[in-house]
Write a protein that holds these residues in place. Structure first.
Motif, short mmCIF file in Angstrom:
data_model
loop_
_atom_site.label_atom_id
_atom_site.label_comp_id
_atom_site.label_asym_id
_atom_site.label_seq_id
_atom_site.Cartn_x
_atom_site.Cartn_y
_atom_site.Cartn_z
N ASN A 42 0.84 -1.19 0.00
CA ASN A 42 0.00 0.00 0.00
C ASN A 42 0.88 1.24 0.00
OD1 ASN A 42 -2.01 1.90 0.31
ND2 ASN A 42 -2.73 1.17 2.29
N LEU A 98 3.73 2.53 -7.51
CA LEU A 98 2.71 1.48 -7.45
C LEU A 98 2.74 0.61 -8.70
CD1 LEU A 98 -0.06 3.76 -5.98
CD2 LEU A 98 0.77 1.67 -4.87
N VAL A 126 5.67 -1.89 -8.51
CA VAL A 126 5.44 -3.06 -7.65
C VAL A 126 4.86 -4.20 -8.48
CG1 VAL A 126 4.13 -3.98 -5.69
CG2 VAL A 126 5.15 -1.70 -5.54
N LYS A 127 3.87 -3.90 -9.28
CA LYS A 127 3.23 -4.93 -10.12
C LYS A 127 4.20 -5.49 -11.17
CE LYS A 127 -1.07 -5.61 -8.90
NZ LYS A 127 -1.50 -6.94 -8.41
N THR A 161 -1.78 -4.57 -4.76
CA THR A 161 -1.42 -3.16 -4.56
C THR A 161 -2.66 -2.36 -4.17
OG1 THR A 161 -1.60 -2.85 -6.97
CG2 THR A 161 0.61 -3.10 -6.04
N SER A 195 -4.01 1.78 -2.70
CA SER A 195 -3.73 3.19 -2.47
C SER A 195 -4.98 3.88 -1.98
CB SER A 195 -3.23 3.86 -3.76
OG SER A 195 -2.78 5.18 -3.49
N VAL A 213 -3.43 -0.88 -10.01
CA VAL A 213 -3.70 -0.95 -8.57
C VAL A 213 -5.00 -1.72 -8.35
CG1 VAL A 213 -4.29 0.43 -6.53
CG2 VAL A 213 -2.40 1.13 -8.02
#
Length: 318
Positions: free
Chosen positions: A183, A209, A212-213, A221, A223, A248
């Protein structure tokens, strides 16, 4: 196109929220849907004692979360690592600003111990910004994740990280430790960044973000933003699109509450009906989950939300 101007000249220089140029500091009166119960139950006291015994900090206390009574009564706490002093001073945040103390090398083990004593099936770990550290505290996050895995192997782990601005390799360090949920909150729409979140960069956070993926698609993920800071509805909808462009999975939207008179004022209180509308629209945009209500916070009901996240992913066959 929105342009976010870089205003950092010294990331360690304390900023004072009361000096940020913002609208009149008078907030409208709180509506009845913002009321919460006082934290005075036996479960609350037990959680507080475990936190104190292990010398830990929680964002529940430091940020003055309105849900602390409900969460601590259920033995749920969001741990805040790397101290209680932040190197930034966002205009919405109640965490104190200054030069932090050195890291406590025993903190990861103490946090794992508290996780075990509280019997947590899902734990949320956040931190202050540590611009003073070469990696922004990324390795400390990783050590904490590993300590919990060793002590509580069945506990799922959610991290709520800073943006690690200008800290090369920091994000990769945290992702390599394989939290179940990563997050990072955008906090507000980009037009508010200079007054609300002056130390951060909107598109850097979006890219973080997305990265990360790219590094590990198996990690969920997440947010979140606050509303009531003067944003326009179309700005919130554009922000949703930006998050979806970064793949996300989960978005949270809650009402901003002014911690003190020196902080950014509440421009307006968004109605429950508007929150419901945001939730509906967010789901149509492709999020696996959207949680939107006046008292929604990033870690509120995080354990239950994680169960629903896994179910939603399974239902989509991905």
């Amino acid at each position: 196109m929105v342009v976010v101007v870089d205003t950092i000249s010294n990331p360690l220089r304390p900023r004072h929220p009361e000096k940020v140029n913002r609208p009149d500091s008078t907030s409208p009166p709180k509506p009845n849907w913002i009321r919460v119960r006082a934290p005075n139950t036996p479960g609350y006291a037990e959680t507080r004692n475990i936190v104190r015994a292990n010398g830990l900090h929680t964002v529940c206390e430091e940020a003055g979360c309105p849900n602390i009574g409900e969460c601590w009564d259920k033995r749920h706490a969001t741990f805040m690592i790397m101290g209680d002093t932040c190197t930034r001073a966002c205009a919405f945040c109640n965490v104190k600003t200054g030069l932090p103390n050195p890291l406590d090398a025993s903190e990861p083990e103490h946090l794992a111990e508290a996780t075990a004593k509280l019997g947590l099936s899902h734990v949320v770990i956040t931190s202050v910004d540590r611009d003073d550290l070469a990696d922004g505290g990324a390795e400390h996050f990783a050590k904490t994740i590993r300590a919990i895995r060793a002590r509580c192997p069945s506990t799922t782990i959610e991290v709520l990280t800073p943006d690690f601005l200008r800290k090369e390799g920091a994000l990769e360090t945290v992702v390599a430790a394989k939290p179940d949920v990563f997050n990072h909150n955008l906090e507000t729409v980009p037009s508010n960044y200079l007054t609300v979140r002056p130390g951060a960069r909107y598109f850097h956070s979006i890219r973080l973000l997305q990265r990360v993926k790219e590094l590990d698609p198996s990690i969920f993920t997440k947010s979140g933003i606050m509303v009531g800071l003067g944003e326009e509805r179309n700005e919130v909808l554009q922000l949703m699109d930006d998050l979806r462009s970064a793949n996300v999975d989960f978005m949270t939207i809650g009402q901003y509450l002014q911690p003190s008179k020196k902080h950014h004022p509440v421009i307006r209180f968004v109605t429950p009906e508007e929150f419901k509308s945001y939730e509906t629209i967010g789901k149509t945009k492709g999020f696996l989950m959207v949680s939107a209500s006046p008292l929604t916070r990033s870690s509120h009901h995080a354990g239950d939300d994680f169960v629903r996240l896994r179910a939603a992913r399974a239902a989509e066959g991905c």
